[in-house]
Design a protein around this motif. Structure first.
Motif, PDB file in Angstrom:
ATOM      1  N   TYR A  59       0.804  -1.231   0.000  1.00  0.00           N
ATOM      2  CA  TYR A  59       0.000   0.000   0.000  1.00  0.00           C
ATOM      3  C   TYR A  59       0.830   1.272   0.000  1.00  0.00           C
ATOM      4  N   SER A  60       2.090   1.211   0.372  1.00  0.00           N
ATOM      5  CA  SER A  60       2.931   2.409   0.358  1.00  0.00           C
ATOM      6  C   SER A  60       3.715   2.555  -0.950  1.00  0.00           C
ATOM      7  N   ASP A  61       3.574   1.601  -1.849  1.00  0.00           N
ATOM      8  CA  ASP A  61       4.272   1.643  -3.129  1.00  0.00           C
ATOM      9  C   ASP A  61       3.719   2.785  -3.991  1.00  0.00           C
ATOM     10  N   PRO A  62       4.575   3.468  -4.746  1.00  0.00           N
ATOM     11  CA  PRO A  62       4.116   4.570  -5.602  1.00  0.00           C
ATOM     12  C   PRO A  62       3.005   4.186  -6.588  1.00  0.00           C
ATOM     13  N   ILE A  63       3.023   2.960  -7.091  1.00  0.00           N
ATOM     14  CA  ILE A  63       1.973   2.536  -8.024  1.00  0.00           C
ATOM     15  C   ILE A  63       0.623   2.509  -7.312  1.00  0.00           C
ATOM     16  N   PHE A  64       0.594   1.948  -6.124  1.00  0.00           N
ATOM     17  CA  PHE A  64      -0.641   1.881  -5.338  1.00  0.00           C
ATOM     18  C   PHE A  64      -1.143   3.292  -5.015  1.00  0.00           C
ATOM     19  N   ILE A  65      -0.234   4.183  -4.677  1.00  0.00           N
ATOM     20  CA  ILE A  65      -0.599   5.566  -4.347  1.00  0.00           C
ATOM     21  C   ILE A  65      -1.168   6.280  -5.570  1.00  0.00           C
ATOM     22  N   GLU A  66      -0.548   6.085  -6.727  1.00  0.00           N
ATOM     23  CA  GLU A  66      -1.054   6.724  -7.956  1.00  0.00           C
ATOM     24  C   GLU A  66      -2.427   6.169  -8.333  1.00  0.00           C
ATOM     25  N   ALA A  67      -2.647   4.889  -8.129  1.00  0.00           N
ATOM     26  CA  ALA A  67      -3.960   4.302  -8.421  1.00  0.00           C
ATOM     27  C   ALA A  67      -5.028   4.949  -7.546  1.00  0.00           C
ATOM     28  N   GLY A  68      -4.722   5.152  -6.279  1.00  0.00           N
ATOM     29  CA  GLY A  68      -5.675   5.803  -5.375  1.00  0.00           C
ATOM     30  C   GLY A  68      -5.937   7.247  -5.756  1.00  0.00           C
ATOM     31  N   LYS A  69      -4.890   7.956  -6.126  1.00  0.00           N
ATOM     32  CA  LYS A  69      -5.038   9.361  -6.529  1.00  0.00           C
ATOM     33  C   LYS A  69      -5.884   9.460  -7.804  1.00  0.00           C
ATOM     34  N   LEU A  70      -5.618   8.579  -8.752  1.00  0.00           N
ATOM     35  CA  LEU A  70      -6.391   8.573  -9.998  1.00  0.00           C
ATOM     36  C   LEU A  70      -7.851   8.232  -9.722  1.00  0.00           C
ATOM     37  N   GLU A  71      -8.090   7.280  -8.838  1.00  0.00           N
ATOM     38  CA  GLU A  71      -9.463   6.928  -8.481  1.00  0.00           C
ATOM     39  C   GLU A  71     -10.211   8.132  -7.914  1.00  0.00           C
ATOM     40  N   ASP A  72      -9.535   8.928  -7.101  1.00  0.00           N
ATOM     41  CA  ASP A  72     -10.152  10.128  -6.534  1.00  0.00           C
ATOM     42  C   ASP A  72     -10.542  11.114  -7.633  1.00  0.00           C
ATOM     43  N   TYR A  73      -9.647  11.346  -8.580  1.00  0.00           N
ATOM     44  CA  TYR A  73      -9.970  12.234  -9.699  1.00  0.00           C
ATOM     45  C   TYR A  73     -11.154  11.702 -10.499  1.00  0.00           C
ATOM     46  N   LEU A  74     -11.132  10.417 -10.800  1.00  0.00           N
ATOM     47  CA  LEU A  74     -12.197   9.857 -11.633  1.00  0.00           C
ATOM     48  C   LEU A  74     -13.547   9.901 -10.938  1.00  0.00           C
ATOM     49  N   SER A  75     -13.552   9.717  -9.638  1.00  0.00           N
ATOM     50  CA  SER A  75     -14.831   9.801  -8.930  1.00  0.00           C
ATOM     51  C   SER A  75     -15.406  11.207  -9.024  1.00  0.00           C
ATOM     52  N   LYS A  76     -14.562  12.210  -9.090  1.00  0.00           N
ATOM     53  CA  LYS A  76     -15.029  13.595  -9.204  1.00  0.00           C
ATOM     54  C   LYS A  76     -15.405  13.958 -10.639  1.00  0.00           C
ATOM     55  N   ILE A  77     -14.809  13.290 -11.604  1.00  0.00           N
ATOM     56  CA  ILE A  77     -15.105  13.561 -13.013  1.00  0.00           C
ATOM     57  C   ILE A  77     -16.337  12.797 -13.477  1.00  0.00           C
ATOM     58  N   LEU A  78     -16.451  11.550 -13.080  1.00  0.00           N
ATOM     59  CA  LEU A  78     -17.504  10.688 -13.606  1.00  0.00           C
ATOM     60  C   LEU A  78     -18.775  10.673 -12.776  1.00  0.00           C
ATOM     61  N   TRP A  79     -18.745  11.281 -11.590  1.00  0.00           N
ATOM     62  CA  TRP A  79     -19.925  11.231 -10.734  1.00  0.00           C
ATOM     63  C   TRP A  79     -20.012  12.485  -9.889  1.00  0.00           C
ATOM     64  N   ASP A  80     -21.138  13.168  -9.977  1.00  0.00           N
ATOM     65  CA  ASP A  80     -21.408  14.306  -9.101  1.00  0.00           C
ATOM     66  C   ASP A  80     -22.047  13.759  -7.836  1.00  0.00           C
ATOM     67  N   SER A  81     -21.225  13.382  -6.891  1.00  0.00           N
ATOM     68  CA  SER A  81     -21.686  12.748  -5.669  1.00  0.00           C
ATOM     69  C   SER A  81     -22.529  13.695  -4.827  1.00  0.00           C
ATOM     70  N   PRO A  82     -23.670  13.207  -4.313  1.00  0.00           N
ATOM     71  CA  PRO A  82     -24.461  14.040  -3.412  1.00  0.00           C
ATOM     72  C   PRO A  82     -23.882  14.077  -2.008  1.00  0.00           C
ATOM     73  N   PHE A  83     -22.919  13.198  -1.726  1.00  0.00           N
ATOM     74  CA  PHE A  83     -22.299  13.135  -0.402  1.00  0.00           C
ATOM     75  C   PHE A  83     -21.317  14.293  -0.256  1.00  0.00           C
ATOM     76  N   GLY A  84     -21.247  14.829   0.894  1.00  0.00           N
ATOM     77  CA  GLY A  84     -20.353  15.944   1.126  1.00  0.00           C
ATOM     78  C   GLY A  84     -20.963  17.278   0.750  1.00  0.00           C
ATOM     79  N   LYS A  85     -22.221  17.285   0.341  1.00  0.00           N
ATOM     80  CA  LYS A  85     -22.899  18.527  -0.026  1.00  0.00           C
ATOM     81  C   LYS A  85     -23.969  18.885   1.001  1.00  0.00           C
ATOM     82  N   GLY A  86     -23.848  18.302   2.179  1.00  0.00           N
ATOM     83  CA  GLY A  86     -24.791  18.618   3.235  1.00  0.00           C
ATOM     84  C   GLY A  86     -26.032  17.772   3.235  1.00  0.00           C
ATOM     85  N   PHE A  87     -26.065  16.697   2.442  1.00  0.00           N
ATOM     86  CA  PHE A  87     -27.236  15.818   2.405  1.00  0.00           C
ATOM     87  C   PHE A  87     -27.075  14.715   3.409  1.00  0.00           C
TER      88      PHE A  87
END
Length: 107
Positions: free
Chosen positions: A79-107
Protein backbone atom coordinates in the motif's frame (compact mmCIF):
# COMPACT_ATOMS: atom_id res chain seq x y z
CA UNK A 1 -22.26 19.84 -23.87
CA UNK A 2 -19.02 18.59 -25.33
CA UNK A 3 -16.67 21.40 -26.13
CA UNK A 4 -13.45 21.53 -28.11
CA UNK A 5 -11.28 21.74 -25.00
CA UNK A 6 -12.66 18.44 -23.71
CA UNK A 7 -11.68 16.80 -26.99
CA UNK A 8 -8.19 18.34 -26.76
CA UNK A 9 -7.82 17.00 -23.20
CA UNK A 10 -8.97 13.57 -24.33
CA UNK A 11 -6.37 13.56 -27.11
CA UNK A 12 -3.63 14.72 -24.72
CA UNK A 13 -4.51 11.97 -22.23
CA UNK A 14 -4.51 9.42 -25.04
CA UNK A 15 -0.97 10.52 -26.01
CA UNK A 16 0.15 10.15 -22.37
CA UNK A 17 -1.10 6.58 -22.10
CA UNK A 18 2.14 4.97 -23.26
CA UNK A 19 4.24 7.18 -20.97
CA UNK A 20 2.00 6.21 -18.06
CA UNK A 21 1.57 2.49 -18.61
CA UNK A 22 4.72 1.13 -20.26
CA UNK A 23 7.02 1.92 -17.29
CA UNK A 24 4.46 0.45 -14.89
CA UNK A 25 4.09 -2.78 -16.81
CA UNK A 26 7.71 -3.31 -17.81
CA UNK A 27 9.71 -2.10 -14.81
CA UNK A 28 7.09 -1.35 -12.13
CA UNK A 29 8.16 2.31 -12.14
CA UNK A 30 5.99 5.42 -11.95
CA UNK A 31 6.73 8.10 -14.55
CA UNK A 32 6.10 11.02 -12.20
CA UNK A 33 6.30 13.62 -14.97
CA UNK A 34 3.63 11.83 -17.02
CA UNK A 35 1.37 11.47 -13.97
CA UNK A 36 1.78 15.16 -13.16
CA UNK A 37 0.71 16.02 -16.72
CA UNK A 38 -2.25 13.65 -16.41
CA UNK A 39 -3.39 15.20 -13.13
CA UNK A 40 -3.17 18.72 -14.57
CA UNK A 41 -5.39 17.63 -17.45
CA UNK A 42 -7.80 15.85 -15.09
CA UNK A 43 -8.01 18.93 -12.88
CA UNK A 44 -9.07 20.99 -15.88
CA UNK A 45 -11.43 18.28 -17.07
CA UNK A 46 -13.03 18.09 -13.62
CA UNK A 47 -14.03 21.74 -13.93
CA UNK A 48 -15.25 21.38 -17.52
CA UNK A 49 -17.58 18.46 -16.76
CA UNK A 50 -18.99 19.86 -13.53
CA UNK A 51 -22.78 19.81 -13.89
CA UNK A 52 -22.70 18.20 -17.34
CA UNK A 53 -25.12 15.39 -18.07
CA UNK A 54 -22.92 13.62 -20.62
CA UNK A 55 -19.27 13.17 -21.44
CA UNK A 56 -17.84 11.44 -24.49
CA UNK A 57 -17.91 7.66 -24.32
CA UNK A 58 -14.40 7.55 -25.77
CA UNK A 59 -13.12 9.73 -22.91
CA UNK A 60 -14.83 7.63 -20.26
CA UNK A 61 -13.42 4.46 -21.82
CA UNK A 62 -9.91 5.89 -21.98
CA UNK A 63 -10.03 6.95 -18.33
CA UNK A 64 -11.37 3.53 -17.34
CA UNK A 65 -8.63 1.76 -19.30
CA UNK A 66 -5.87 3.83 -17.70
CA UNK A 67 -7.31 3.41 -14.22
CA UNK A 68 -7.92 -0.33 -14.53
CA UNK A 69 -4.41 -0.87 -15.91
CA UNK A 70 -2.78 1.07 -13.08
CA UNK A 71 -5.03 -0.53 -10.51
CA UNK A 72 -4.11 -4.00 -11.76
CA UNK A 73 -0.43 -3.18 -11.35
CA UNK A 74 -1.12 -1.73 -7.91
CA UNK A 75 -2.76 -4.94 -6.73
CA UNK A 76 0.65 -6.58 -6.75
CA UNK A 77 2.31 -3.95 -4.58
CA UNK A 78 2.37 -2.82 -0.97
CA UNK A 79 0.00 0.00 0.00
CA UNK A 80 2.93 2.41 0.36
CA UNK A 81 4.27 1.64 -3.13
CA UNK A 82 4.12 4.57 -5.60
CA UNK A 83 1.97 2.54 -8.02
CA UNK A 84 -0.64 1.88 -5.34
CA UNK A 85 -0.60 5.57 -4.35
CA UNK A 86 -1.05 6.72 -7.96
CA UNK A 87 -3.96 4.30 -8.42
CA UNK A 88 -5.68 5.80 -5.38
CA UNK A 89 -5.04 9.36 -6.53
CA UNK A 90 -6.39 8.57 -10.00
CA UNK A 91 -9.46 6.93 -8.48
CA UNK A 92 -10.15 10.13 -6.53
CA UNK A 93 -9.97 12.23 -9.70
CA UNK A 94 -12.20 9.86 -11.63
CA UNK A 95 -14.83 9.80 -8.93
CA UNK A 96 -15.03 13.60 -9.20
CA UNK A 97 -15.10 13.56 -13.01
CA UNK A 98 -17.50 10.69 -13.61
CA UNK A 99 -19.92 11.23 -10.73
CA UNK A 100 -21.41 14.31 -9.10
CA UNK A 101 -21.69 12.75 -5.67
CA UNK A 102 -24.46 14.04 -3.41
CA UNK A 103 -22.30 13.14 -0.40
CA UNK A 104 -20.35 15.94 1.13
CA UNK A 105 -22.90 18.53 -0.03
CA UNK A 106 -24.79 18.62 3.24
CA UNK A 107 -27.24 15.82 2.41
Amino acid sequence: MINDRMIEIEEAINKLTIELLVPLRTSKKVNKEAFDKLYALLEELKELVKGEVLIRRKLAGLLFFIYSSISAEGEHTHYSDPIFIEAGKLEDYLSKILWDSPFGKGF
